[in-house]
Design a protein around this motif. Sequence first.
Motif, mmCIF file in Angstrom:
data_model
loop_
_atom_site.group_PDB
_atom_site.id
_atom_site.type_symbol
_atom_site.label_atom_id
_atom_site.label_comp_id
_atom_site.label_asym_id
_atom_site.label_seq_id
_atom_site.Cartn_x
_atom_site.Cartn_y
_atom_site.Cartn_z
ATOM 1 N N MET A 12 6.405 2.176 3.880
ATOM 2 C CA MET A 12 6.692 2.625 2.511
ATOM 3 C C MET A 12 7.876 1.872 1.911
ATOM 4 N N GLY A 13 8.139 0.661 2.385
ATOM 5 C CA GLY A 13 9.227 -0.128 1.820
ATOM 6 C C GLY A 13 10.591 0.279 2.307
ATOM 7 N N VAL A 31 17.321 -1.759 -2.409
ATOM 8 C CA VAL A 31 16.588 -0.791 -3.225
ATOM 9 C C VAL A 31 15.153 -0.775 -2.708
ATOM 10 N N SER A 32 14.629 0.420 -2.434
ATOM 11 C CA SER A 32 13.289 0.550 -1.855
ATOM 12 C C SER A 32 12.437 1.499 -2.692
ATOM 13 N N VAL A 33 11.160 1.149 -2.837
ATOM 14 C CA VAL A 33 10.188 1.993 -3.534
ATOM 15 C C VAL A 33 8.908 1.981 -2.715
ATOM 16 N N GLY A 34 8.297 3.153 -2.527
ATOM 17 C CA GLY A 34 7.068 3.173 -1.750
ATOM 18 C C GLY A 34 6.329 4.487 -1.869
ATOM 19 N N GLY A 35 5.146 4.511 -1.265
ATOM 20 C CA GLY A 35 4.333 5.714 -1.315
ATOM 21 C C GLY A 35 3.388 5.820 -0.138
ATOM 22 N N GLU A 36 2.836 7.023 0.014
ATOM 23 C CA GLU A 36 1.886 7.322 1.098
ATOM 24 C C GLU A 36 0.761 8.182 0.533
ATOM 25 N N PHE A 37 -0.488 7.832 0.844
ATOM 26 C CA PHE A 37 -1.654 8.600 0.440
ATOM 27 C C PHE A 37 -2.298 9.186 1.685
ATOM 28 N N ASN A 38 -2.366 10.497 1.749
ATOM 29 C CA ASN A 38 -2.873 11.214 2.921
ATOM 30 C C ASN A 38 -4.346 11.565 2.728
ATOM 31 N N LEU A 71 -2.311 6.079 4.243
ATOM 32 C CA LEU A 71 -2.176 4.708 3.774
ATOM 33 C C LEU A 71 -0.830 4.564 3.071
ATOM 34 N N ARG A 72 -0.074 3.512 3.425
ATOM 35 C CA ARG A 72 1.288 3.356 2.910
ATOM 36 C C ARG A 72 1.490 1.960 2.339
ATOM 37 N N VAL A 73 2.322 1.883 1.308
ATOM 38 C CA VAL A 73 2.662 0.603 0.713
ATOM 39 C C VAL A 73 4.053 0.724 0.102
ATOM 40 N N GLY A 74 4.787 -0.396 0.055
ATOM 41 C CA GLY A 74 6.129 -0.334 -0.513
ATOM 42 C C GLY A 74 6.717 -1.713 -0.733
ATOM 43 N N VAL A 75 7.900 -1.726 -1.343
ATOM 44 C CA VAL A 75 8.614 -2.971 -1.603
ATOM 45 C C VAL A 75 10.110 -2.691 -1.498
ATOM 46 N N GLN A 76 10.849 -3.662 -0.994
ATOM 47 C CA GLN A 76 12.298 -3.554 -0.865
ATOM 48 C C GLN A 76 12.952 -4.815 -1.406
ATOM 49 N N LYS A 77 14.094 -4.650 -2.102
ATOM 50 C CA LYS A 77 14.819 -5.786 -2.657
ATOM 51 C C LYS A 77 16.294 -5.659 -2.316
ATOM 52 N N ASN A 78 16.886 -6.771 -1.892
ATOM 53 C CA ASN A 78 18.312 -6.836 -1.588
ATOM 54 C C ASN A 78 19.059 -7.234 -2.860
ATOM 55 N N ILE A 79 19.919 -6.340 -3.371
ATOM 56 C CA ILE A 79 20.633 -6.605 -4.620
ATOM 57 C C ILE A 79 22.118 -6.895 -4.368
ATOM 58 N N ALA A 80 22.494 -7.208 -3.123
ATOM 59 C CA ALA A 80 23.886 -7.516 -2.814
ATOM 60 C C ALA A 80 24.337 -8.761 -3.573
ATOM 61 N N ASN A 121 11.748 -10.240 -2.833
ATOM 62 C CA ASN A 121 11.198 -8.940 -2.447
ATOM 63 C C ASN A 121 10.606 -8.993 -1.047
ATOM 64 N N THR A 122 10.778 -7.899 -0.300
ATOM 65 C CA THR A 122 10.073 -7.705 0.957
ATOM 66 C C THR A 122 8.951 -6.715 0.712
ATOM 67 N N TYR A 123 7.723 -7.126 0.977
ATOM 68 C CA TYR A 123 6.558 -6.272 0.750
ATOM 69 C C TYR A 123 6.101 -5.673 2.067
ATOM 70 N N THR A 124 5.759 -4.397 2.040
ATOM 71 C CA THR A 124 5.385 -3.700 3.267
ATOM 72 C C THR A 124 4.087 -2.927 3.075
ATOM 73 N N ALA A 125 3.415 -2.685 4.184
ATOM 74 C CA ALA A 125 2.209 -1.871 4.184
ATOM 75 C C ALA A 125 2.059 -1.247 5.559
ATOM 76 N N GLY A 126 1.424 -0.095 5.613
ATOM 77 C CA GLY A 126 1.245 0.574 6.894
ATOM 78 C C GLY A 126 0.099 1.556 6.845
#
Length: 371
Positions: free
Chosen positions: A22-23, A303-310, A317-326, A336-341
């Motif tokens: 989920m990111g 900063v992370s945003v994501g979701g899960e569908f049950n 099913l999961r999907v998300g994205v994370q961004k480093n804003i340092a 962006n780092t893209y994730t799925a699970g």
Amino acid sequence: LAVLSGSVAAVPFSFEARSLGMGNVRVATADIATAPFANPGMLSFQPSREDFSLLLGVGAYLNDSDGLVDKIDDFQTAYSNGEAGDLNEALRAVDIAQSMLGDVIAPEATLAFSTGFSGEKWAFALSARSDAIAAGTVITTDQDDPAQYDMVLEGVLTSELGVSLARNFQVFGQKLAVGLKPKYVKVDNLYLIEPIITVDTGLGDLIDNSTRDLGDFTTLDVGLVMGLTKHTQIGLVATNLVSHKINYINSLGAPSTFSFDTQARLGIAYRTDMLTLGADIDLIENDALLTSQNFQALKTQNVSVGGEFNILDFMQLRVGVQKNIADDISDAAKENTYTAGVGFWLGFNLDVALAAQSDSLGAFLQSGFRF
């Protein structure tokens, strides 16, 4: 990855498979199995149908946003051809070597275990994890001599044992949960140098002979979660409230410091039986764990945003994205780092997650029980 395990970044790339999918959203979305790592307050903020958990997980990640692996492969080919008498290849080897100066590669590996129980008011958990995180960069004493370029690898292996305790309350008609996790942390250091002409050989033995015990310490994590509406909640977690520094002399005789600083993360989530949506943000910019100017590019504020569908409690099913804003990090590190699970209930839980960013790739696999 296992050989170079360890993290010189401020935090591991992920705490477990569900949040990674989920990111890396976790502060207000953690379930009973993952709450000890994400937010101890979430232990007592669970649906009544989940009151016991057991989790075992393993993950690995290679952050190579500078493309250092490919550069080393190209360099070794050019250097070998140059040694065989090809002048153009010898000059190309010098050019490639010079282009690697300041580049960073950061491999990580994680083992995680937790078990917990959540009652009507109180919840507790026992958790353990080992995070091996390292960072390597290229240095030289003579920029015109490719044989004088070395890979410097610095890292840390942290082994943590924690006990989490949480309780929920009713405040102005909304549920509020507070959790504490005192933890014991053991720290081992890794520092080695290998010429880049042979950096792909013999690293296992070098690392085995270059790890040393730097001692241990105790600290505390604190988390809270509060309901905003029937399906919306907000969470806050602070880790390493008792910060700790370890000063030591590395194998080259230079003073170095590992800093385990306090970190804070805020999260908000929308949760129903079928859908979970969440967003997290680091409230503090996290400097590199290891004090070294070579590795400041590894600092993070994510900063992370994501979701899960049950799906019928059988598949998630999961999907998300994370961004480093340092601030003051490379453009590659800002990508962006893209994730799925995906998760399954097969009489036991099985969760798999993948994360990808440019030339970086990670995965996490975990299994266990929740009921």
